[in-house]
Design a protein around this motif. Structure first.
Motif, PDB file in Angstrom:
ATOM      1  N   LEU A  73       0.843  -1.189   0.000  1.00  0.00           N
ATOM      2  CA  LEU A  73       0.000   0.000   0.000  1.00  0.00           C
ATOM      3  C   LEU A  73       0.879   1.240   0.000  1.00  0.00           C
ATOM      4  N   MET A  74       0.371   2.314  -0.599  1.00  0.00           N
ATOM      5  CA  MET A  74       1.028   3.623  -0.560  1.00  0.00           C
ATOM      6  C   MET A  74       0.107   4.554   0.211  1.00  0.00           C
ATOM      7  N   LEU A  75       0.625   5.198   1.242  1.00  0.00           N
ATOM      8  CA  LEU A  75      -0.176   6.087   2.067  1.00  0.00           C
ATOM      9  C   LEU A  75      -0.008   7.520   1.598  1.00  0.00           C
ATOM     10  N   GLY A  76      -1.119   8.221   1.497  1.00  0.00           N
ATOM     11  CA  GLY A  76      -1.040   9.642   1.210  1.00  0.00           C
ATOM     12  C   GLY A  76      -2.205  10.157   0.395  1.00  0.00           C
ATOM     13  N   ASP A 114       7.859  13.171   6.182  1.00  0.00           N
ATOM     14  CA  ASP A 114       8.843  13.582   7.181  1.00  0.00           C
ATOM     15  C   ASP A 114       9.239  12.393   8.052  1.00  0.00           C
ATOM     16  N   PRO A 115      10.505  11.959   7.971  1.00  0.00           N
ATOM     17  CA  PRO A 115      10.935  10.789   8.755  1.00  0.00           C
ATOM     18  C   PRO A 115      10.706  10.939  10.256  1.00  0.00           C
ATOM     19  N   LYS A 116      10.894  12.141  10.796  1.00  0.00           N
ATOM     20  CA  LYS A 116      10.699  12.348  12.237  1.00  0.00           C
ATOM     21  C   LYS A 116       9.231  12.166  12.615  1.00  0.00           C
ATOM     22  N   TYR A 117       8.323  12.690  11.811  1.00  0.00           N
ATOM     23  CA  TYR A 117       6.900  12.559  12.118  1.00  0.00           C
ATOM     24  C   TYR A 117       6.442  11.103  12.026  1.00  0.00           C
ATOM     25  N   TYR A 118       6.807  10.423  10.938  1.00  0.00           N
ATOM     26  CA  TYR A 118       6.283   9.080  10.688  1.00  0.00           C
ATOM     27  C   TYR A 118       6.988   7.974  11.475  1.00  0.00           C
ATOM     28  N   ALA A 119       8.133   8.282  12.082  1.00  0.00           N
ATOM     29  CA  ALA A 119       8.844   7.284  12.896  1.00  0.00           C
ATOM     30  C   ALA A 119       7.972   6.788  14.047  1.00  0.00           C
ATOM     31  N   ARG A 120       7.142   7.651  14.618  1.00  0.00           N
ATOM     32  CA  ARG A 120       6.297   7.245  15.752  1.00  0.00           C
ATOM     33  C   ARG A 120       5.306   6.146  15.384  1.00  0.00           C
ATOM     34  N   PHE A 121       5.045   5.986  14.097  1.00  0.00           N
ATOM     35  CA  PHE A 121       4.121   4.937  13.629  1.00  0.00           C
ATOM     36  C   PHE A 121       4.878   3.711  13.120  1.00  0.00           C
ATOM     37  N   PHE A 123       7.419   3.832  10.712  1.00  0.00           N
ATOM     38  CA  PHE A 123       7.963   3.994   9.361  1.00  0.00           C
ATOM     39  C   PHE A 123       9.434   4.375   9.428  1.00  0.00           C
ATOM     40  N   VAL A 124      10.244   3.669   8.638  1.00  0.00           N
ATOM     41  CA  VAL A 124      11.675   3.930   8.546  1.00  0.00           C
ATOM     42  C   VAL A 124      12.112   3.789   7.094  1.00  0.00           C
ATOM     43  N   ALA A 125      13.320   4.249   6.797  1.00  0.00           N
ATOM     44  CA  ALA A 125      13.810   4.235   5.420  1.00  0.00           C
ATOM     45  C   ALA A 125      14.209   2.846   4.921  1.00  0.00           C
ATOM     46  N   ALA A 126      14.698   1.993   5.803  1.00  0.00           N
ATOM     47  CA  ALA A 126      15.263   0.702   5.375  1.00  0.00           C
ATOM     48  C   ALA A 126      14.325  -0.139   4.499  1.00  0.00           C
ATOM     49  N   PRO A 134       8.163   6.514  -9.652  1.00  0.00           N
ATOM     50  CA  PRO A 134       8.244   7.165 -10.962  1.00  0.00           C
ATOM     51  C   PRO A 134       8.510   8.660 -10.781  1.00  0.00           C
ATOM     52  N   GLY A 135       9.456   9.189 -11.501  1.00  0.00           N
ATOM     53  CA  GLY A 135       9.769  10.616 -11.386  1.00  0.00           C
ATOM     54  C   GLY A 135      10.628  10.915 -10.173  1.00  0.00           C
ATOM     55  N   TYR A 136      10.813  12.198  -9.923  1.00  0.00           N
ATOM     56  CA  TYR A 136      11.650  12.639  -8.821  1.00  0.00           C
ATOM     57  C   TYR A 136      10.961  12.360  -7.478  1.00  0.00           C
ATOM     58  N   PHE A 137      11.739  11.914  -6.500  1.00  0.00           N
ATOM     59  CA  PHE A 137      11.248  11.787  -5.131  1.00  0.00           C
ATOM     60  C   PHE A 137      12.427  11.984  -4.199  1.00  0.00           C
ATOM     61  N   ASP A 138      12.157  12.413  -3.004  1.00  0.00           N
ATOM     62  CA  ASP A 138      13.168  12.671  -1.996  1.00  0.00           C
ATOM     63  C   ASP A 138      13.510  11.355  -1.307  1.00  0.00           C
ATOM     64  N   ARG A 139      14.657  10.771  -1.627  1.00  0.00           N
ATOM     65  CA  ARG A 139      15.028   9.438  -1.129  1.00  0.00           C
ATOM     66  C   ARG A 139      14.939   9.346   0.390  1.00  0.00           C
ATOM     67  N   HIS A 140      15.415  10.330   1.133  1.00  0.00           N
ATOM     68  CA  HIS A 140      15.418  10.233   2.598  1.00  0.00           C
ATOM     69  C   HIS A 140      14.014  10.321   3.191  1.00  0.00           C
ATOM     70  N   ARG A 141      13.038  10.730   2.377  1.00  0.00           N
ATOM     71  CA  ARG A 141      11.647  10.818   2.844  1.00  0.00           C
ATOM     72  C   ARG A 141      10.812   9.606   2.398  1.00  0.00           C
ATOM     73  N   PHE A 142      11.422   8.676   1.671  1.00  0.00           N
ATOM     74  CA  PHE A 142      10.727   7.481   1.192  1.00  0.00           C
ATOM     75  C   PHE A 142      10.851   6.417   2.275  1.00  0.00           C
ATOM     76  N   LEU A 143       9.732   6.096   2.906  1.00  0.00           N
ATOM     77  CA  LEU A 143       9.709   5.268   4.103  1.00  0.00           C
ATOM     78  C   LEU A 143       8.795   4.063   3.932  1.00  0.00           C
ATOM     79  N   GLY A 144       9.055   3.029   4.710  1.00  0.00           N
ATOM     80  CA  GLY A 144       8.219   1.835   4.666  1.00  0.00           C
ATOM     81  C   GLY A 144       7.906   1.300   6.052  1.00  0.00           C
TER      82      GLY A 144
END
Length: 168
Positions: A73-76, A114-121, A123-126, A134-144
């Motif tokens: 799933l993709m959230l947003g 935002d990694p800091k906001y979503y960490a509480r739920f 979500f992390v980058a690993a 597809p297209g440009y995205f901010d790698r450090h903000r891509f979380l799972g």
């Protein structure tokens, strides 16, 4: 009293107005929007928050293929009326979405945020490290977030939309 519930068919116009106020027109330029464009959210996985008669928050989950990791799933977007920032509405929407995804048997959720906001739920980058969008995205903000087993570990590929299209 603030109430969080599943989005219904009549929510569309009010939801779009809320997103315009909170996120502005640049929301249509995001790579996440490429995945959402022309699609319906995952069945039963779209939520809104109301304070009385006014919609004050929204979040949706979308069916995607996570490369060789398979379905996810993709959230947003998660959006909350500015006057309610810090009130817990966003967290309530997130917990409603994550719990419903678990209950429905989904295996993983991805997002760009935002990694800091979503960490509480959780979500992390690993989990998203080998995936791209597809297209440009901010790698450090891509979380799972894996919902159980490490289904995203070692995955690679580009996210692509699945599920129902608007024409369906």
């Amino acid at each position: 009293m603030i109430v969080i519930d599943r989005e219904d068919a009549s929510s569309h116009i009010e939801r779009e107005k809320l997103l315009d106020r909170v996120m502005g027109p640049d929301r249509f330029k995001k790579s996440s929007e490429v995945i959402r464009a022309g699609r319906l959210p995952a069945d039963g996985l779209a939520f809104v928050a109301h304070d009385g008669k006014h919609m004050i928050g929204t979040v949706r989950l979308w069916n995607v293929n996570a490369g060789n990791g398979g379905s996810a799933l993709m959230l947003g977007p998660l959006a909350v009326e500015k006057a309610y920032n810090g009130s817990g509405v966003g967290a309530g929407l997130m917990y409603a979405a994550i719990n419903a995804a678990c209950d429905a048997g989904h295996r993983a959720i991805l997002l760009v945020g935002d990694p800091k906001y979503y960490a509480r739920f959780g979500f992390v980058a690993a989990p998203a490290a080998g995936l791209s969008m597809p297209g440009y995205f901010d790698r450090h903000r891509f979380l799972g977030l894996n919902l159980g087993d490490d289904v995203l570990g070692g995955t690679s590929g580009v996210l692509c939309p699945t599920g129902h299209s608007l024409a369906h």
